[in-house]
Write an enzyme that holds these catalytic residues in place. Structure first.
Site, PDB file in Angstrom:
ATOM      1  N   ASN A   1      -5.722  -5.532  -6.166  1.00 41.81           N
ATOM      2  CA  ASN A   1      -6.879  -4.793  -5.659  1.00 41.81           C
ATOM      3  C   ASN A   1      -6.728  -3.280  -5.715  1.00 41.81           C
ATOM      4  O   ASN A   1      -7.724  -2.561  -5.746  1.00 41.81           O
ATOM      5  CB  ASN A   1      -7.122  -5.212  -4.201  1.00 41.81           C
ATOM      6  CG  ASN A   1      -8.117  -4.313  -3.510  1.00 41.81           C
ATOM      7  OD1 ASN A   1      -9.322  -4.383  -3.739  1.00 41.81           O
ATOM      8  ND2 ASN A   1      -7.619  -3.425  -2.649  1.00 41.81           N
TER       9      ASN A   1
ATOM     10  N   ASP B   1       0.847  -1.187   0.000  1.00 40.12           N
ATOM     11  CA  ASP B   1       0.000   0.000   0.000  1.00 40.12           C
ATOM     12  C   ASP B   1       0.883   1.238   0.000  1.00 40.12           C
ATOM     13  O   ASP B   1       2.017   1.211   0.493  1.00 40.12           O
ATOM     14  CB  ASP B   1      -0.930   0.024   1.216  1.00 40.12           C
ATOM     15  CG  ASP B   1      -2.188   0.850   0.973  1.00 40.12           C
ATOM     16  OD1 ASP B   1      -3.258   0.254   0.729  1.00 40.12           O
ATOM     17  OD2 ASP B   1      -2.094   2.086   1.003  1.00 40.12           O
TER      18      ASP B   1
ATOM     19  N   ASP C   1       4.188   1.823  -4.283  1.00 43.50           N
ATOM     20  CA  ASP C   1       3.323   2.496  -5.248  1.00 43.50           C
ATOM     21  C   ASP C   1       3.108   1.537  -6.410  1.00 43.50           C
ATOM     22  O   ASP C   1       4.051   1.190  -7.122  1.00 43.50           O
ATOM     23  CB  ASP C   1       4.001   3.784  -5.728  1.00 43.50           C
ATOM     24  CG  ASP C   1       3.177   4.566  -6.748  1.00 43.50           C
ATOM     25  OD1 ASP C   1       2.113   4.064  -7.171  1.00 43.50           O
ATOM     26  OD2 ASP C   1       3.618   5.656  -7.135  1.00 43.50           O
ATOM     27  N   VAL C   2       1.856   1.092  -6.610  1.00 40.49           N
ATOM     28  CA  VAL C   2       1.593   0.115  -7.671  1.00 40.49           C
ATOM     29  C   VAL C   2       1.846   0.687  -9.056  1.00 40.49           C
ATOM     30  O   VAL C   2       1.957  -0.054 -10.032  1.00 40.49           O
ATOM     31  CB  VAL C   2       0.159  -0.454  -7.592  1.00 40.49           C
ATOM     32  CG1 VAL C   2      -0.029  -1.268  -6.326  1.00 40.49           C
ATOM     33  CG2 VAL C   2      -0.889   0.651  -7.705  1.00 40.49           C
TER      34      VAL C   2
ATOM     35  N   THR D   1     -15.944   2.201   1.142  1.00 40.81           N
ATOM     36  CA  THR D   1     -14.483   2.094   1.153  1.00 40.81           C
ATOM     37  C   THR D   1     -13.894   3.489   0.989  1.00 40.81           C
ATOM     38  O   THR D   1     -14.596   4.454   0.704  1.00 40.81           O
ATOM     39  CB  THR D   1     -13.958   1.201   0.006  1.00 40.81           C
ATOM     40  OG1 THR D   1     -14.140   1.885  -1.241  1.00 40.81           O
ATOM     41  CG2 THR D   1     -14.665  -0.143  -0.034  1.00 40.81           C
TER      42      THR D   1
ATOM     43  N   LYS E   1     -12.079  -0.220 -15.801  1.00 41.28           N
ATOM     44  CA  LYS E   1     -12.544  -1.486 -15.239  1.00 41.28           C
ATOM     45  C   LYS E   1     -12.976  -2.470 -16.332  1.00 41.28           C
ATOM     46  O   LYS E   1     -12.820  -3.687 -16.179  1.00 41.28           O
ATOM     47  CB  LYS E   1     -13.681  -1.230 -14.253  1.00 41.28           C
ATOM     48  CG  LYS E   1     -13.231  -0.531 -12.979  1.00 41.28           C
ATOM     49  CD  LYS E   1     -12.207  -1.344 -12.206  1.00 41.28           C
ATOM     50  CE  LYS E   1     -11.865  -0.720 -10.870  1.00 41.28           C
ATOM     51  NZ  LYS E   1     -10.892  -1.528 -10.088  1.00 41.28           N
TER      52      LYS E   1
ATOM     53  N   TYR F   1     -13.393   5.786 -15.115  1.00 38.71           N
ATOM     54  CA  TYR F   1     -13.513   4.585 -14.294  1.00 38.71           C
ATOM     55  C   TYR F   1     -14.075   3.398 -15.086  1.00 38.71           C
ATOM     56  O   TYR F   1     -13.592   2.277 -14.968  1.00 38.71           O
ATOM     57  CB  TYR F   1     -14.407   4.874 -13.088  1.00 38.71           C
ATOM     58  CG  TYR F   1     -14.311   3.852 -11.982  1.00 38.71           C
ATOM     59  CD1 TYR F   1     -13.220   3.834 -11.125  1.00 38.71           C
ATOM     60  CD2 TYR F   1     -15.321   2.915 -11.778  1.00 38.71           C
ATOM     61  CE1 TYR F   1     -13.131   2.915 -10.099  1.00 38.71           C
ATOM     62  CE2 TYR F   1     -15.244   1.988 -10.753  1.00 38.71           C
ATOM     63  CZ  TYR F   1     -14.148   1.984  -9.915  1.00 38.71           C
ATOM     64  OH  TYR F   1     -14.060   1.053  -8.897  1.00 38.71           O
TER      65      TYR F   1
END
Length: 272
Positions: free
Chosen positions: A96, A43, A69-70, A210, A179, A175
């Site tokens: 995720n 994370d 950092d992804v 969330t 996705k 978004y």
């Protein structure tokens, strides 16, 4: 151990969860650790990561945290290598991590939102949402595959969204295509990696409380708009997703790959 326990046994498995310091990712990490897996959380939020790691350890879980950092490809590769070196194998990866795309071109009250219109949407905003919500999934799967293929087994579970299947006016435009791309990538990777014993599936949540929504669903007006979508009159809680996460990580789902499993309180039925 009975047949049912064996079916959902994840004890000793090495699990990585990206974006696991809060929300749905934290729920993944909690259920895996509770069931005896060895969990590492990636994370970007060091404080949230520390709190989550401490809470899971206090409950008896085996968990480590990595501030990663992804969107940083070299950092992701190095983090995967450190986990593999520490535990010897990577068995399950939850891709995720994601970010909110902000408000859409319509407000919940039905009025137009000029800030969310395509002609005013900043290029930088589009690029960031695609980078984190789609490209980082590619990066995560890539690193998972290079560690899993030599072992001839593995599970990759990707958090997508029901927004991948529909169009939403009150959710930021980037978004949905991000996705939708995730869903297609999951199917493509299931085709490629099945020969190596690696199963790749997606979880498609509907509205959940969330941090990804930046607190939007704690706003009464926004919350009512999303609650109205549910057939059972409420928004999802991260606890609701734990059973599905355990199923996809365990032997119970050994014949499931390339699937996109919706968990949304029936919202998709109302929307469509």
């Amino acid at each position: 151990m009975g047949a049912l326990e064996r079916m959902f046994d994840v004890r000793g498995l090495c699990v990585i969860v990206t974006g696991g310091a809060s929300g749905i990712g934290r729920a993944y990490a909690e259920i895996m650790a509770e069931r005896g897996a060895r969990v590492t959380i990636f994370d970007l939020d060091p404080d949230g990561l520390q709190r989550t790691v401490e809470a899971i350890r206090a409950a008896g879980g085996d968990v480590e945290g990595e501030v990663v950092d992804v969107g940083d490809r070299p950092a992701m590769a190095a983090a995967f290598d450190r986990v593999a070196e520490r535990v010897g194998a990577i068995d399950v990866v939850f891709a995720n991590a994601g970010i909110d795309a902000g408000p859409g071109f319509m407000a919940p009250d039905g009025t137009r939102n000029p800030a969310g219109a395509i002609d005013t949407l900043p290029y930088e905003h589009w690029d960031k949402v695609i980078e984190i919500n789609l490209t980082s999934v590619y990066t995560t799967i890539k690193n998972a595959a290079r560690h899993m293929k030599p072992k001839g087994r593995g599970r990759i579970i990707v958090t997508s969204s029901i927004a991948s299947l529909i169009n939403e006016s009150i959710v930021g435009t980037p978004y949905m295509p991000a996705k939708a791309g995730v869903n297609h990538l999951v199917r493509q990777m299931a085709m490629e990696l099945g020969a190596y014993g690696i199963l790749v599936n997606a979880i498609l949540p509907g509205p959940f409380i969330t941090n990804i929504a930046g607190g939007r669903l704690r706003n009464p007006e926004d919350r009512r708009a999303f609650e109205a979508m549910s057939l059972i009159g409420r928004i999802g809680d991260p606890e609701d997703i734990k059973g599905l996460a355990l199923y996809l990580a365990s032997p119970a789902s050994s014949y499931v790959t390339g699937s996109q499993i919706v968990i949304d309180g029936g919202a998709l039925l109302r929307m469509t």
